[in-house]
Design an enzyme around this catalytic site. Structure first.
Site, PDB file in Angstrom:
ATOM      1  N   GLU A 193       0.888  -1.165   0.000  1.00 56.39           N
ATOM      2  CA  GLU A 193       0.000   0.000   0.000  1.00 56.39           C
ATOM      3  C   GLU A 193       0.924   1.212   0.000  1.00 56.39           C
ATOM      4  O   GLU A 193       1.125   1.851   1.022  1.00 56.39           O
ATOM      5  CB  GLU A 193      -0.934  -0.015   1.213  1.00 56.39           C
ATOM      6  CG  GLU A 193      -2.294   0.624   0.932  1.00 56.39           C
ATOM      7  CD  GLU A 193      -2.258   2.149   0.869  1.00 56.39           C
ATOM      8  OE1 GLU A 193      -1.426   2.705   0.131  1.00 56.39           O
ATOM      9  OE2 GLU A 193      -3.065   2.759   1.559  1.00 56.39           O
ATOM     10  N   GLU A 204       4.633   8.342  -3.696  1.00 54.85           N
ATOM     11  CA  GLU A 204       5.319   7.905  -2.476  1.00 54.85           C
ATOM     12  C   GLU A 204       6.468   6.950  -2.780  1.00 54.85           C
ATOM     13  O   GLU A 204       6.963   6.262  -1.890  1.00 54.85           O
ATOM     14  CB  GLU A 204       4.327   7.244  -1.524  1.00 54.85           C
ATOM     15  CG  GLU A 204       3.321   8.226  -0.927  1.00 54.85           C
ATOM     16  CD  GLU A 204       2.413   7.585   0.111  1.00 54.85           C
ATOM     17  OE1 GLU A 204       2.566   6.364   0.368  1.00 54.85           O
ATOM     18  OE2 GLU A 204       1.553   8.294   0.658  1.00 54.85           O
TER      19      GLU A 204
END
Length: 694
Positions: free
Chosen positions: A144, A153
């Site tokens: 995730e 990210e």
């Protein structure tokens, strides 16, 4: 050990390094993160659980042990799902130590310590082998690592490393793939977030219309390199016109090797209507299984088959991208939309397709957008929208007309303000403006030059307290103006720096000088949020797992300081209902210098509507003159239900009530909420406390 963190100092208008307690990260960063929002995202959790169970079954069907690698484990939730689904062992990697400590507590409390190992490292630092972090490679990869932009990210480098070094030759991936979508639209409102547009302001005093123009480099600037992620579901369809259908741009298959190298993906399309290519809206979905039957999507309401049931998420929103320049396109003509990405960022370009190129169009070499005009380095998207707000500029013009005359000596203190242009256009020959930074100084001089005012407005690159008579050409200021707006301000009252600057230049003002705005008022109101409350709400159990250690951390954080801190949120993106009338709780008189004594007030807010009192909102209203005010918060209560319309250009302050974390603290329905608010002039900060009366 001490930690130094950047914080806005309202008394100096600067970001300063503040020494924090060694537990600052533990108590603040996690509590302010999106973990609670993710844990409350039932759709996300259920889809991950379904995908994990299916992956474990596929591995077991091959007669193999299911060894799981969970990168970015956070609370350890997905690791616990894997073990519950039958995985033989799971390695949960979490680089942030305070979060890794919480994950270990949660894993232990749920009885999974024997089958889950939490590794406090970045995944690229993890080693495999008898003496390594992992005894062997995994055959199920769970991640995730996604943000609103999907790859922001560092998902691609993490996947690339994991595929090469941490998983077996054949592996299952959850999610299995991600697909990025885009739609080209025309939107005057969203385009105003990207460029300084030509402004035309009516000057009644001189009976003419004033034009304020951007300089040419600003008009052609590629813009900010970062994506603008917003709750696009709060933008009404009347605010934009789709020029294309929804376009599937590219997919990433996480069960195969992924590259973090620069890449581009062309898609041909024909506009569904004619218009200007001002905005590319983008979002993504993830398939948790190879067949694509388990899907988690970020699609906006106008794309959804159930538009009135779109899911709310704050950890994953939608993206707004801007081309360097708007371009007119015609319905039915051949166009090409290209998605470019490097290892962390995504951006788009649009080009026309000539006859014969349809089948073999070369990929356009378009660099990642980098601001070349300096405006995008200083102004965020909301500030562009504010400067382009015609109605707001008209209010300032009307106020300036009341206080200025040709003999005025005018000084402006505000970051990157257009008020000096308005002042000069009203006939004032002596206009000075203070810009603290050299970048802002250079930017404003370019704007003044584009409007042929470089010799009419003097830009002073100094802090207000350092001004000398020489800077002001030995003239006394008769009118001090400001919006006020300062780029370092986070919370509404941080712009009270104008008051401190006014105090610092007091010796340069004539007696009874006019100050605009002359004062500011602080308002507050109790609200019920439709969804925003979830980011601070306790999770307790999530998909049957006890994650209360996360709640304890957030609760500890909110008790960490002497009083709760308000948080800045753009409430136009987060629907809420007023449960009380708005109340003016404090006024700051800019016609006087900043007082030495603490300002304090107490009172109560009567709840006039039923609902869950999630928190109080605070905002500022600036009184330019006795008759003209600019509101940075609540603009209107729309109906009897209490639905609120907020200023879209400024963030409001939200003070979440402790009852969100401790529901038992309210034993029966409250009738009033009491407040105590204190303004400390030495620090420029507000301390506040709210309590329920039942």
């Amino acid at each position: 050990m001490k930690i130094f963190c950047g914080r806005a100092n309202p008394t100096t208008g600067a970001v300063e390094w503040v020494e924090e307690d060694e537990h600052y990260d533990y108590h603040q960063e996690i509590a302010r993160s999106s973990y609670a929002d993710m844990l409350h995202d039932t759709d996300r959790n259920e889809k991950y659980y379904m995908g994990i169970r299916a992956a474990v079954r596929r591995v077991k069907a091959r007669g193999q042990k299911a060894i799981v690698l969970d990168i970015g484990t956070g609370t350890g939730l997905l690791s616990m799902m894997a073990v519950t689904a039958g995985a033989d062992f799971c390695y949960g990697i979490e680089v942030f130590k305070p979060m890794a400590d919480v994950a270990e507590k949660i894993v232990e409390k749920n009885g999974f310590s024997a089958k889950i190992k939490i590794i406090n490292k970045h995944s690229t630092e993890v080693r495999v082998g008898p003496d390594g972090d992992m005894k062997g490679r995994a055959n199920i990869l769970i991640t995730e690592l996604f943000d609103t932009e999907l790859i922001g990210e560092g998902a691609l480098p993490s996947y690339e490393h994991a595929h090469k070094h941490l998983v077996q030759e054949e592996w299952e991936a959850v999610p299995h793939r991600a697909t990025v979508y885009a739609q080209v639209v025309e939107s005057k409102r969203m385009w105003s977030w990207n460029k300084l547009l030509p402004l035309r302001v009516l000057c009644k005093a001189r009976n003419r219309e004033i034009s304020i123009l951007p300089f040419s480099a600003m008009e052609k600037c590629p813009g900010a390199p970062s994506v603008y992620d917003i709750q696009i579901n709060q933008v009404p369809q009347s605010d934009f016109k789709p020029l294309s259908d929804v376009i599937s741009m590219f997919s990433l298959d996480f069960s195969k090797h992924v590259s973090s190298n620069l890449a581009s993906h062309n898609v041909l399309f024909k506009p569904v209507t004619s218009g200007k290519t001002q905005v590319i809206l983008s979002w993504w979905d993830i398939d948790m299984d190879p067949s694509g039957t388990i899907k988690c999507t970020m699609e906006p309401y106008w794309v959804s088959s159930t538009p009135h049931k779109t899911l709310w998420r704050d950890h994953w929103m939608q993206c707004v991208y801007f081309p360097p320049e708007e371009e007119s396109i015609v319905q039915g003509e051949s166009m090409c939309l290209t998605a470019h990405h490097d290892d962390y960022c995504l951006w788009y370009s649009i080009q026309r397709v000539r006859d014969g190129e349809d089948g073999n169009l070369p990929v356009a070499a378009v660099e990642r957008p980098i601001c070349k005009c300096q405006a995008h380095m200083l102004w965020n998207r909301s500030r562009f929208g504010e400067l382009n707000d015609q109605q707001r500029m008209d209010q300032y013009m009307r106020a300036l007309e009341k206080v200025l005359n040709p003999t005025s000596v005018c000084l402006c203190i505000s970051d990157g303000s257009l008020l000096p242009v308005l002042a000069h256009c009203l006939g004032v020959d002596q206009v000075f403006t203070v810009e603290i930074s050299s970048v802002s100084h250079g930017l404003m001089e370019k704007i003044f030059r584009a409007n042929r005012l470089e010799d009419k407005i003097k830009v002073i690159e100094k802090r207000p307290e350092l001004l000398t008579p020489v800077d002001l050409e030995h003239k006394k200021v008769s009118v001090l103006i400001g919006e006020p707006f300062f780029t370092t301000s986070l919370l509404p009252w941080h712009n009270l720096y104008f008051w401190y600057a006014r105090t610092a230049v007091d010796g340069h003002l004539i007696n009874n000088a006019t100050i605009l705005p002359q004062s500011a008022s602080l308002y507050t109101m109790v609200v019920e949020f439709k969804d925003l409350w979830r980011i601070r709400s306790p999770c307790g159990t999530c998909e049957g797992f006890d994650v209360s250690a996360m709640d304890e951390m957030i609760k500890h954080s909110l008790n960490f300081r002497e009083s709760q801190e308000a948080e800045p949120h753009p409430l136009w993106e987060y629907p809420c209902r007023s449960l009380s009338d708005p109340e003016k709780v404090m006024t700051f008189d800019f016609r006087q210098v900043v007082p030495e004594q603490v300002l304090s007030t107490e009172g109560s807010l009567k709840l006039i509507r039923d609902g869950d009192a999630h928190g109080a909102v605070l905002w500022m209203e600036y009184h330019l003159t006795e008759e003209i005010s600019v509101n940075t918060g609540l603009l209107q209560i729309l109906n009897e239900k209490g639905d609120c319309h907020w200023n879209p250009h400024r963030k409001q302050a939200v003070y979440f009530f402790r009852s969100i974390l401790e529901p038992a603290t309210v034993s029966s329905c409250p009738t009033d909420v009491t407040y105590s608010i204190e303004f400390n002039p030495k620090k420029g900060e507000l301390a506040m406390n709210y309590k329920f009366l039942v």
